[in-house]
Design a protein around this motif. Sequence first.
Motif, PDB file in Angstrom:
ATOM      1  N   GLN A 143     -21.955  50.116  20.711  1.00 36.08           N
ATOM      2  CA  GLN A 143     -21.950  49.530  22.046  1.00 36.08           C
ATOM      3  C   GLN A 143     -22.812  48.269  22.088  1.00 36.08           C
ATOM      4  N   ALA A 144     -22.504  47.408  23.028  1.00 32.50           N
ATOM      5  CA  ALA A 144     -23.295  46.198  23.207  1.00 32.50           C
ATOM      6  C   ALA A 144     -24.764  46.576  23.420  1.00 32.50           C
TER       7      ALA A 144
ATOM      8  N   MET B 137     -28.756  44.026  12.178  1.00 37.36           N
ATOM      9  CA  MET B 137     -28.177  43.389  13.360  1.00 37.36           C
ATOM     10  C   MET B 137     -28.625  44.147  14.598  1.00 37.36           C
ATOM     11  N   ASN B 138     -29.395  43.493  15.437  1.00 36.34           N
ATOM     12  CA  ASN B 138     -29.897  44.087  16.674  1.00 36.34           C
ATOM     13  C   ASN B 138     -29.308  43.357  17.877  1.00 36.34           C
ATOM     14  N   SER B 139     -29.406  43.985  19.029  1.00 27.90           N
ATOM     15  CA  SER B 139     -28.922  43.383  20.278  1.00 27.90           C
ATOM     16  C   SER B 139     -27.501  42.847  20.112  1.00 27.90           C
TER      17      SER B 139
ATOM     18  N   THR C 107     -18.219  40.929  17.104  1.00 22.84           N
ATOM     19  CA  THR C 107     -17.135  41.681  16.490  1.00 22.84           C
ATOM     20  C   THR C 107     -16.408  40.828  15.466  1.00 22.84           C
ATOM     21  N   ALA C 108     -16.317  41.333  14.242  1.00 22.60           N
ATOM     22  CA  ALA C 108     -15.702  40.586  13.143  1.00 22.60           C
ATOM     23  C   ALA C 108     -15.719  41.445  11.887  1.00 22.60           C
TER      24      ALA C 108
ATOM     25  N   VAL D  31     -18.092  45.666  18.362  1.00 22.00           N
ATOM     26  CA  VAL D  31     -19.069  45.860  19.417  1.00 22.00           C
ATOM     27  C   VAL D  31     -18.324  45.966  20.738  1.00 22.00           C
ATOM     28  N   SER D  32     -18.463  47.104  21.377  1.00 23.94           N
ATOM     29  CA  SER D  32     -17.777  47.316  22.651  1.00 23.94           C
ATOM     30  C   SER D  32     -18.674  46.924  23.813  1.00 23.94           C
ATOM     31  N   SER D  33     -18.046  46.471  24.882  1.00 19.32           N
ATOM     32  CA  SER D  33     -18.814  46.030  26.060  1.00 19.32           C
ATOM     33  C   SER D  33     -19.014  47.165  27.045  1.00 19.32           C
TER      34      SER D  33
END
Length: 130
Positions: free
Chosen positions: A13-14, A83-85, A91-92, A128-130
């Motif tokens: 998640q975001a 990878m944080n925050s 997304t890639a 990464v989902s919003s």
Amino acid sequence: QVQLVESGGGLVQAGGSLRLSCAASGRTFSAFTMGWFRQAPGKEREFVAALAWSGSTTYYADSVKGRFTVSRDNAKNTEYLQMNSLKPEDTAVYYCAADTEPPYYSHRAYATNSRTYNYWGQGTQVTVSS
């Protein structure tokens, strides 16, 4: 020959975090400059981060600076991308890359250019989902 194998991708998640790993084999990892690139659907591959062979010089894309950290463990022949925050725009498919004959002194133009690197991993998906 050098083999690079990425792992650690997934769905998050975001605002969440992931750590990507890139395991190298075949030659003297400590002498490599290592990079991370990513490619989102419909977009060109772009530079994310790099770590010079000396281990003391790092480079980051402006879009990830302050959120991502690149590091390496030469004893394990492994490079990491913490990878944080995370944001949906992160997304890639993420690729690690190696330059097995780096210059003694690196510079940003060298490290951020995909043509610098002569070996690439197969990629790992980060969503990464919003």
